[in-house]
Structures are given as structure tokens and as C-alpha cells.
Design a protein around this motif. Structure first.
Motif, short mmCIF file in Angstrom:
data_model
loop_
_atom_site.label_atom_id
_atom_site.label_comp_id
_atom_site.label_asym_id
_atom_site.label_seq_id
_atom_site.Cartn_x
_atom_site.Cartn_y
_atom_site.Cartn_z
N ARG A 273 -9.45 6.38 -0.24
CA ARG A 273 -8.83 5.12 -0.66
C ARG A 273 -9.05 4.90 -2.15
O ARG A 273 -10.17 5.00 -2.64
CB ARG A 273 -9.44 3.96 0.12
N LYS B 204 -4.55 11.16 2.50
CA LYS B 204 -5.12 11.89 3.64
C LYS B 204 -5.20 13.38 3.32
O LYS B 204 -4.21 13.99 2.92
CB LYS B 204 -4.28 11.66 4.90
N GLU C 230 -9.53 10.44 4.99
CA GLU C 230 -8.66 9.53 4.25
C GLU C 230 -9.42 8.95 3.06
O GLU C 230 -10.48 8.34 3.22
CB GLU C 230 -8.14 8.41 5.15
N ASN D 192 0.83 -1.20 0.00
CA ASN D 192 0.00 0.00 0.00
C ASN D 192 0.87 1.25 0.00
O ASN D 192 1.97 1.26 0.55
CB ASN D 192 -0.93 0.02 1.21
N TYR E 155 -3.71 5.30 -0.27
CA TYR E 155 -4.46 6.02 0.75
C TYR E 155 -3.98 7.48 0.77
O TYR E 155 -2.80 7.75 0.97
CB TYR E 155 -4.26 5.39 2.13
N TYR F 194 0.92 5.57 0.77
CA TYR F 194 0.27 6.61 1.57
C TYR F 194 0.86 7.96 1.20
O TYR F 194 2.08 8.08 0.98
CB TYR F 194 0.48 6.35 3.07
N CYS F 195 -0.01 8.97 1.12
CA CYS F 195 0.47 10.33 0.89
C CYS F 195 -0.53 11.33 1.47
O CYS F 195 -1.68 10.97 1.78
CB CYS F 195 0.71 10.60 -0.59
N GLU F 196 -0.09 12.55 1.64
CA GLU F 196 -0.95 13.61 2.15
C GLU F 196 -1.22 14.61 1.03
O GLU F 196 -0.32 14.95 0.25
CB GLU F 196 -0.30 14.31 3.34
#
Length: 372
Positions: free
Chosen positions: A306, A326, A304, A264, A324, A266-268
């Protein structure tokens, strides 16, 4: 596969202390633990080899027997059945009395040592796979002496001390009386041969260091710290023994936008107050490029999102992980007086019902203090 010396397995010297042995074991165990390398038979085999070496070298009695008698000192002496449980090193002494003992010579084929190379790749190369070429150094048989270690035109001679056996016998007093023991010949180092005129190119070692190029096909989905094995690319064997392996440790550079956990990503995603309040189409970053997304109006900070199938390709399997994202609402700073006045007018126009989270909080706070 020939057994490797326990000290080489742990990567420590024969004079290593208990703390150094434990530290080396913990470090190497993390690198090849089966839980970190599922379905990797080579990692499982290395982990078993590591545990076997640690079990012996961490036990003072077993280590002493291993230092004196080698593998037979801890695993049982071939040719002497029955033996003594926990004292299999005595098998060598008694087999010498009654014959049939196996002499511990070093003039047979020996497998070459394994090598390690740390290969750094980009985040994208790890995610999509790539083909990498790199240069490394290893020992190979000297072409001048053909690996014999002797000066061209000469040959190693049989050791006059051990008569070519590689071992010498001695007599020791014990509870059983006088016993005959065997140990590697110090004159020839246990090889059974002596080189009187050494090869000038390799200095009598039989091997020389050379620079080689290797190519490795890195599969999509490989992660930082994982290991790839190039069989037979390690140090050359001794006296006709097979070459060792080359272990390529993968080091993945960090990404500017994404962080990875398993498969997976993840980033903002920073959004303005207006974007979060009004919603609308925005661009979501992925490894394969931005994709459009219709952001709902009133999206809250820390929401968040997805995106299925936009993560990393699963290693040697079908499917991908997820992405994902955020939401981070970026509150503006250094406003002008005019901008501040507009925000005040906007705030005055609200009834308060528009703030669901704040409304819920103040209602709970009112109930809390009314109970006091």
C-alpha cells in the motif's frame, strides 16, 4: 423551472408499454441516483423529476388522466380548491361550469429540451482534470423568420377554430349529466396560431439545427459515468421560453496498468523468483511516474503493498486515494538443463525451514491424517 413532459423525462414515446417505461426508468435512475452523486443538487433534482414521471406513467389511471388533462390531471387543477382526491382531473370539468378554470393552451413560453453528449477522456485526464472542447448540435431560433416559423414578411395568424385560445370546448354525457370539457385545438396544435406561409428555411418550425462548440472544465477526480451540466446549452426555448441544459456524460478510457475503485488505484507487479527471495530496490509504477521501493527479502506471491496518497485526487476536495500493488511472482519456464541442475542444487541445499508456508501446510496435513 418549467415542468417537463413526463414522457420526455423518461425518454419514451406516448405509446410506450409498461415494460419499456420500467426499463427506461431503471436506466435513467442509475445515471442520476443521489448515492452515486453525493452533494450533487442537480442530480438529486433530476432523480426526483424522474420518480415523479414514473409514478404517473406506471399507473394506468394516473397516466390516463395525464394524457387527457396534462399536469393538472394528476397534480390538481388550479382555480378549483377542494377538488376530488385521486380524481383531480374532474377539477377542469367543474371549473368550466363555475368559471375561473385555467385553459390548457400551448401558446405560452416553453422551456427547451435538454441534450446529452457523451465525452470520452483518458484515464489521466480524469485523474488530473483537464479542459475539453467538443462540438455538438442543437436547435436555435431560425434567423430568417426570427423564430416565428412564418415566411419573412408575414406573421402567424390567429387560429379561426379556437379564436387564438389554443383550446376547444366540447360537451360530453356523464353521470352528472352533460359536462363541458376542454381539449387542445387540433387545427393549430394548441398554439392558438396558424402559419399559412411557412418559412422556407425552417419549414415553419421556427428552429433550425446548428453545430456549436462547447468547452467544459473537467475537475480532477471525476469518474466514469458521472455527469456535468452546462446550463442553458440545450435546445432553445419556444415562444420566449428558456433554453434547456446540456448534460455531458463522462466516459473514461481504461488504463493499461491501473484499475480504479473510488479514489484508490490497483495494479499487479510481476517479480522474478530471485527478486522476491532476495528483495532489494525496485520501481513502483504510479500515475505521476515510477517511485523507488525497498522490497523486503522473502516477499511472498499475492503480497499487497500500500502506497498512501498515490491514488486519484478526491473530487472537489483535498487529499488523494491510495495505490495498492499486488506482487505476482513469475515462475520461469523453458529452463535449460544447466539451469534446472542449478535449481536442484539450490533445493538440496535447503533444510526446509526456509519455506514457512509450506512447512505450516505439511504440519497441518500431518496432524489431520494422524487424527483419522
Amino acid at each position: 423551472m418549467a415542468k417537463r413532459d413526463y414522457y420526455d423525462v423518461l425518454g419514451v414515446s406516448k405509446g410506450a408499454g409498461e415494460a419499456e417505461i420500467k426499463s427506461a426508468y431503471r436506466k435513467k435512475a442509475k445515471e442520476c441516483h443521489p448515492d452515486l452523486h453525493p452533494d450533487d443538487k442537480e442530480a438529486e433534482a433530476r432523480f426526483k423529476e424522474l420518480n415523479e414521471a414514473y409514478e404517473v406513467l406506471n399507473d394506468p389511471d394516473k397516466r390516463a388522466r395525464y394524457d387527457q388533462f396534462g399536469f393538472e390531471g394528476v397534480n390538481g387543477q388550479p382555480g378549483f380548491e377542494g377538488g376530488f382526491d385521486g380524481f383531480s382531473g374532474f377539477g377542469d370539468i367543474f371549473s368550466t361550469f363555475f368559471g375561473g378554470g385555467v385553459r390548457q393552451t400551448r401558446n405560452g413560453p416553453e422551456r427547451g429540451a435538454d441534450l446529452r453528449f457523451d465525452l470520452t477522456i483518458t484515464f489521466e485526464e480524469a485523474a488530473f482534470g483537464c479542459k475539453k472542447e467538443f462540438r455538438f448540435q442543437r436547435s436555435e431560433p431560425c434567423d430568417a423568420c426570427k423564430g416565428s416559423g412564418a415566411k419573412p414578411g408575414t406573421q402567424p395568424e390567429k387560429c379561426s377554430v379556437c379564436k387564438g385560445t389554443g383550446t376547444v370546448r366540447g360537451v360530453q354525457n356523464s353521470l352528472f349529466g352533460q359536462v363541458v370539457t376542454q381539449r387542445p385545438c387540433s387545427a393549430c396544435g394548441g398554439t392558438g396560431q396558424v402559419i399559412k406561409e411557412k418559412c422556407p428555411k425552417c419549414g415553419g418550425k421556427g428552429n433550425v439545427r446548428v453545430s456549436r462548440t462547447a468547452t467544459v472544465n473537467i475537475p480532477a477526480g471525476i469518474d466514469n459515468g458521472q455527469v456535468m451540466t452546462l446550463s442553458g446549452q440545450g435546445e432553445s426555448g419556444v415562444r420566449g421560453g428558456p433554453a434547456g441544459d446540456l448534460y455531458v456524460y463522462i466516459r473514461v478510457k481504461p488504463h493499461k496498468l491501473f484499475k480504479r475503485e473510488g479514489y484508490n488505484l490497483y495494479c499487479e507487479l510481476p517479480l522474478s523468483f530471485t527478486q522476491a527471495a532476495l528483495g532489494g530496490e525496485i520501481q513502483i509504477p504510479t500515475l505521476e511516474g515510477p517511485i523507488p521501493y525497498n522490497l523486503p527479502e522473502g516477499t511472498q506471491n499475492d503480497t499487497e503493498l500500500r502506497f498512501r496518497g498515490h491514488g486519484v485526487q478526491m473530487l472537489r476536495a483535498n487529499g488523494k486515494g491510495d495505490l495498492y500493488v499486488k506482487v505476482r511472482v513469475d515462475v520461469p519456464r523453458r529452463l535449460t538443463d544447466h539451469q534446472k541442475e542449478l535449481l536442484k542444487q539450490f533445493e538440496d541445499s535447503l533444510s526446509g525451514k526456509e519455506y514457512e508456508t509450506r512447512k505450516s501446510f505439511f504440519e497441518r496435513m500431518k496432524d489431520y491424517f494422524s487424527d483419522k
